[in-house]
Design an enzyme around this catalytic site. Structure first.
Site, mmCIF file in Angstrom:
data_model
loop_
_atom_site.group_PDB
_atom_site.id
_atom_site.type_symbol
_atom_site.label_atom_id
_atom_site.label_comp_id
_atom_site.label_asym_id
_atom_site.label_seq_id
_atom_site.Cartn_x
_atom_site.Cartn_y
_atom_site.Cartn_z
ATOM 1 N N GLU A 1 -103.827 126.885 1.771
ATOM 2 C CA GLU A 1 -104.563 125.538 2.105
ATOM 3 C C GLU A 1 -103.563 124.109 1.638
ATOM 4 O OE1 GLU A 1 -108.109 123.431 -0.037
ATOM 5 O OE2 GLU A 1 -108.701 125.468 0.574
ATOM 6 N N ASP B 1 -104.488 120.222 1.459
ATOM 7 C CA ASP B 1 -105.419 119.130 1.765
ATOM 8 C C ASP B 1 -105.436 117.766 0.843
ATOM 9 O OD1 ASP B 1 -106.620 119.584 -0.962
ATOM 10 O OD2 ASP B 1 -107.826 121.222 -0.216
ATOM 11 N N GLU C 1 -108.591 115.565 -0.703
ATOM 12 C CA GLU C 1 -109.879 115.835 -1.038
ATOM 13 C C GLU C 1 -110.424 114.477 -1.915
ATOM 14 O OE1 GLU C 1 -110.813 119.194 -3.474
ATOM 15 O OE2 GLU C 1 -110.701 120.406 -1.750
ATOM 16 N N THR D 1 -105.383 116.102 -4.419
ATOM 17 C CA THR D 1 -104.176 116.756 -3.090
ATOM 18 C C THR D 1 -104.345 118.163 -3.783
ATOM 19 O OG1 THR D 1 -102.390 116.045 -4.483
ATOM 20 C CG2 THR D 1 -102.922 114.672 -2.487
ATOM 21 N N HIS E 1 -104.314 131.355 -6.384
ATOM 22 C CA HIS E 1 -104.095 131.185 -7.502
ATOM 23 C C HIS E 1 -102.624 130.506 -7.775
ATOM 24 C CE1 HIS E 1 -107.684 133.296 -8.953
ATOM 25 N NE2 HIS E 1 -107.403 134.176 -8.011
ATOM 26 N N LEU E 2 -101.838 130.614 -6.676
ATOM 27 C CA LEU E 2 -100.734 129.830 -6.766
ATOM 28 C C LEU E 2 -100.792 128.624 -6.145
ATOM 29 C CD1 LEU E 2 -98.375 132.961 -5.732
ATOM 30 C CD2 LEU E 2 -98.801 131.918 -8.328
ATOM 31 N N GLY E 3 -100.192 127.645 -6.661
ATOM 32 C CA GLY E 3 -100.414 126.102 -5.963
ATOM 33 C C GLY E 3 -100.286 125.083 -6.918
ATOM 34 N N ARG E 4 -100.791 123.820 -6.500
ATOM 35 C CA ARG E 4 -100.751 122.780 -7.215
ATOM 36 C C ARG E 4 -101.983 121.762 -6.816
ATOM 37 N NH1 ARG E 4 -95.144 119.402 -8.350
ATOM 38 N NH2 ARG E 4 -96.425 117.535 -9.654
ATOM 39 N N GLU E 5 -102.693 121.246 -7.885
ATOM 40 C CA GLU E 5 -103.672 120.179 -7.665
ATOM 41 C C GLU E 5 -103.223 119.028 -8.290
ATOM 42 O OE1 GLU E 5 -107.292 121.472 -9.027
ATOM 43 O OE2 GLU E 5 -107.499 123.410 -7.459
#
Length: 165
Positions: free
Chosen positions: A108, A110, A112, A126, A135-139
Site C-alpha cells: 500500500e 497512501d 490519510e 503517509t 509489517h514492512l513499511g513506513r508511516e
C-alpha cells in the site's frame, strides 16, 4: 511478483469533492470509463463534466471508488477539499493497494487525513507498506501548515520502478 495495485480513493465518512486525478496538462477520461463505484453509491455524484465526482458523507457511510485498471507504476493525483465541520474519528484516504489481490498480505501507498476537531491543526499520515507485508513499511505523520478545508489542494504520488515520491 512486484507491487501490482489498483488505484483506490476511499473517503470514509466524508463530505468533499475529489475532482479526478489530473493536472491541467494530463489527458482526462470520463469517470465511468476509468472507475467503478466501490461502496456508498448513493453518496457519489458524477459531476456534469463526467470527469469528476463529489463524495458525500451521511450519518451511516461515506463513499469510494476504484480504478478499472491495474498499474505497476505511474503518476496518481487527486484534488481534495476536506470537511470544515467536526470530523474526529473520520479518515479520508487516497491510496494505492493490491489488497484485492493479496487480501491478507497486501502492499500500500497512501495519504490519510486524520479527522479533526474544529480549531485544531489537521494532520496527514503517509504510509508505504511493501514487499508483500503490512509489517514492512513506513508511516509518517505531519501537521499541515495550511487549512485543507478552505480550498482544494492537489495530493500526488509519483511511483517509478525505483522510487516513490
Amino acid at each position: 511478483m512486484g507491487f501490482v495495485a489498483r488505484f483506490l480513493v476511499f473517503m470514509s465518512l466524508f463530505t468533499g469533492l475529489v475532482s479526478g486525478f489530473a493536472l491541467q496538462k494530463l489527458p482526462l477520461i470520463q469517470f465511468d470509463e476509468g472507475y467503478t463505484h466501490l461502496f456508498g453509491d448513493q453518496n457519489m455524484i458524477v459531476n456534469r463534466d463526467g470527469k469528476s465526482v463529489r463524495l458525500i458523507l451521511d450519518e451511516r457511510t461515506g463513499s469510494g471508488f476504484v480504478s478499472n485498471d491495474i498499474y505497476l507504476h505511474g503518476f496518481f493525483s487527486s484534488s481534495i477539499k476536506l470537511p470544515a465541520d467536526y470530523s474526529a474519528g473520520v479518515v479520508i484516504a487516497f491510496y494505492l493497494s493490491n489488497g484485492d489481490i493479496y487480501e491478507k498480505n497486501h502492499d500500500e501507498i497512501d495519504f490519510e487525513f486524520l479527522g479533526n476537531i474544529r480549531g485544531k491543526e489537521w494532520r496527514i499520515q503517509t504510509n508505504i507498506y511493501g514487499n508483500g507485508s503490512t509489517h514492512l513499511g513506513r508511516e509518517e505523520r505531519y501537521n499541515l501548515w495550511f487549512d485543507p478545508t478552505e480550498d482544494f489542494h492537489q495530493y500526488s504520488i509519483m511511483w517509478s520502478h525505483s522510487h516513490i515520491m
